[in-house]
Design a protein around this motif. Structure first.
Motif, PDB file in Angstrom:
ATOM      1  N   TYR A   1       0.834  -1.207   0.000  1.00  0.00           N
ATOM      2  CA  TYR A   1       0.000   0.000   0.000  1.00  0.00           C
ATOM      3  C   TYR A   1       0.869   1.259   0.000  1.00  0.00           C
ATOM      4  O   TYR A   1       0.630   2.198  -0.773  1.00  0.00           O
ATOM      5  CB  TYR A   1      -0.923  -0.002   1.221  1.00  0.00           C
ATOM      6  CG  TYR A   1      -1.673   1.299   1.407  1.00  0.00           C
ATOM      7  CD1 TYR A   1      -2.806   1.581   0.659  1.00  0.00           C
ATOM      8  CD2 TYR A   1      -1.224   2.256   2.329  1.00  0.00           C
ATOM      9  CE1 TYR A   1      -3.482   2.782   0.822  1.00  0.00           C
ATOM     10  CE2 TYR A   1      -1.892   3.453   2.496  1.00  0.00           C
ATOM     11  CZ  TYR A   1      -3.025   3.710   1.746  1.00  0.00           C
ATOM     12  OH  TYR A   1      -3.689   4.904   1.895  1.00  0.00           O
ATOM     13  N   LEU A   2       1.897   1.275   0.866  1.00  0.00           N
ATOM     14  CA  LEU A   2       2.780   2.442   0.927  1.00  0.00           C
ATOM     15  C   LEU A   2       3.532   2.613  -0.383  1.00  0.00           C
ATOM     16  O   LEU A   2       3.715   3.744  -0.863  1.00  0.00           O
ATOM     17  CB  LEU A   2       3.764   2.287   2.089  1.00  0.00           C
ATOM     18  CG  LEU A   2       3.181   2.401   3.504  1.00  0.00           C
ATOM     19  CD1 LEU A   2       4.258   2.092   4.548  1.00  0.00           C
ATOM     20  CD2 LEU A   2       2.597   3.784   3.732  1.00  0.00           C
ATOM     21  N   GLY A   3       3.976   1.488  -0.977  1.00  0.00           N
ATOM     22  CA  GLY A   3       4.685   1.578  -2.250  1.00  0.00           C
ATOM     23  C   GLY A   3       3.822   2.182  -3.337  1.00  0.00           C
ATOM     24  O   GLY A   3       4.279   3.036  -4.109  1.00  0.00           O
TER      25      GLY A   3
ATOM     26  N   TYR B   1      10.824   1.427   5.624  1.00  0.00           N
ATOM     27  CA  TYR B   1      11.841   2.162   4.865  1.00  0.00           C
ATOM     28  C   TYR B   1      13.030   2.629   5.711  1.00  0.00           C
ATOM     29  O   TYR B   1      13.829   3.443   5.237  1.00  0.00           O
ATOM     30  CB  TYR B   1      11.204   3.377   4.181  1.00  0.00           C
ATOM     31  CG  TYR B   1      10.169   3.004   3.155  1.00  0.00           C
ATOM     32  CD1 TYR B   1      10.529   2.653   1.858  1.00  0.00           C
ATOM     33  CD2 TYR B   1       8.817   2.977   3.492  1.00  0.00           C
ATOM     34  CE1 TYR B   1       9.568   2.300   0.920  1.00  0.00           C
ATOM     35  CE2 TYR B   1       7.848   2.620   2.556  1.00  0.00           C
ATOM     36  CZ  TYR B   1       8.241   2.286   1.275  1.00  0.00           C
ATOM     37  OH  TYR B   1       7.274   1.935   0.347  1.00  0.00           O
ATOM     38  N   SER B   2      13.108   2.151   6.943  1.00  0.00           N
ATOM     39  CA  SER B   2      14.244   2.469   7.804  1.00  0.00           C
ATOM     40  C   SER B   2      14.401   3.992   7.953  1.00  0.00           C
ATOM     41  O   SER B   2      13.417   4.691   8.165  1.00  0.00           O
ATOM     42  CB  SER B   2      15.523   1.842   7.230  1.00  0.00           C
ATOM     43  OG  SER B   2      16.602   2.000   8.122  1.00  0.00           O
ATOM     44  N   TRP B   3      15.634   4.501   7.831  1.00  0.00           N
ATOM     45  CA  TRP B   3      15.839   5.922   8.065  1.00  0.00           C
ATOM     46  C   TRP B   3      15.222   6.784   6.975  1.00  0.00           C
ATOM     47  O   TRP B   3      14.905   7.961   7.218  1.00  0.00           O
ATOM     48  CB  TRP B   3      17.329   6.227   8.221  1.00  0.00           C
ATOM     49  CG  TRP B   3      18.127   6.150   6.945  1.00  0.00           C
ATOM     50  CD1 TRP B   3      18.756   5.067   6.429  1.00  0.00           C
ATOM     51  CD2 TRP B   3      18.363   7.234   6.027  1.00  0.00           C
ATOM     52  NE1 TRP B   3      19.372   5.379   5.241  1.00  0.00           N
ATOM     53  CE2 TRP B   3      19.149   6.708   4.970  1.00  0.00           C
ATOM     54  CE3 TRP B   3      18.000   8.576   5.984  1.00  0.00           C
ATOM     55  CZ2 TRP B   3      19.563   7.486   3.893  1.00  0.00           C
ATOM     56  CZ3 TRP B   3      18.410   9.359   4.914  1.00  0.00           C
ATOM     57  CH2 TRP B   3      19.192   8.805   3.888  1.00  0.00           C
TER      58      TRP B   3
ATOM     59  N   ILE C   1      13.564   2.708  -3.342  1.00  0.00           N
ATOM     60  CA  ILE C   1      13.727   1.627  -2.376  1.00  0.00           C
ATOM     61  C   ILE C   1      12.648   0.569  -2.565  1.00  0.00           C
ATOM     62  O   ILE C   1      12.904  -0.633  -2.477  1.00  0.00           O
ATOM     63  CB  ILE C   1      13.670   2.179  -0.937  1.00  0.00           C
ATOM     64  CG1 ILE C   1      14.858   3.118  -0.691  1.00  0.00           C
ATOM     65  CG2 ILE C   1      13.680   1.055   0.077  1.00  0.00           C
ATOM     66  CD1 ILE C   1      14.816   3.802   0.642  1.00  0.00           C
ATOM     67  N   GLY C   2      11.405   1.034  -2.840  1.00  0.00           N
ATOM     68  CA  GLY C   2      10.291   0.087  -2.972  1.00  0.00           C
ATOM     69  C   GLY C   2      10.257  -0.649  -4.278  1.00  0.00           C
ATOM     70  O   GLY C   2       9.555  -1.666  -4.412  1.00  0.00           O
TER      71      GLY C   2
END
Length: 211
Positions: free
Chosen positions: A47-49, A116-118, A209-210
């Motif tokens: 969903y975020l991607g 997504y970490s930092w 990243i995604g």
């Protein structure tokens, strides 16, 4: 102005209480993320991607439409807190709203960081943090004032302390809520016109990243 300063001083313990309650909600919301199953985390990541890809390609909705949507949502929080403060039985509802707001923010930031970490933390800093630095104190101030007025109503109506007048406190409570509502409109302007630009600056990194 003197009355407002006196009111703020008297309500300081309530400010501390609602702030702690909000922080507990933030921690609880972050813990919910870690409790998600692998399938739920995968669905959340998809969903975020998709969201970041859409923002990167199409941008965000037109500013006027976004402003009224954001302003209405924020003003509903203020209005609901004000209404709950007018009733004797509304006290638990105010506490639930403060806790729920903390849960929502904690869950949002937790999701971004877990996926997504930092980079997710960076996105949270530009999309969630700026307007909430003003919005959260406004909500906490309104909540403390609502709790104080609700306690006054309890003393006046339930405990039978008829000497306790509510007319002046009601006027100050309503005026404070109105001033906070005006401040909310300013925050909504920032969230509408400034936050999207900051989000578009970070979104390409998240899309890479995604992908």
């Amino acid at each position: 102005m003197r009355n407002f300063r006196l009111m703020v001083k008297e309500q300081t313990p309530l400010y501390i209480f609602v702030a702690v309650l909000f922080l507990v909600g933030v921690v609880f919301g972050a813990l919910i993320v870690s409790a998600l199953t692998m399938d739920q985390q995968q669905e959340l990541g998809d969903y975020l991607g998709n969201f970041f890809a859409t923002v990167d390609q199409q941008g965000l909705p037109a500013a006027p439409e976004s402003f009224w949507s954001i302003a209405t949502l924020n003003l509903k929080w203020i209005g609901l807190i004000w209404i709950l403060g007018l009733s004797v039985i509304g006290l638990p509802g105010i506490l639930i709203l403060d806790f729920l707001k903390g849960v929502l923010i904690g869950f949002t930031v937790g999701c971004l960081v877990s996926q997504y970490s930092w980079h997710g933390l960076l996105f949270a800093l530009v999309s969630v943090a700026p307007h909430n630095l003003v919005l959260i104190p406004v909500l906490l101030v309104c909540s403390a004032a609502a709790i104080a007025f609700s306690l006054l109503m309890i003393r006046s109506r339930v405990l039978g302390q008829r000497r306790t007048t509510v007319t002046r406190p009601f006027a100050m409570y309503t005026l404070l809520s109105f001033l906070m509502a005006l401040l909310i409109l300013g925050v909504s302007c920032f969230e509408t016109w400034v936050t999207p630009s900051m989000m578009r600056w970070v979104t390409p990194m998240l899309v890479v990243i995604g992908s």
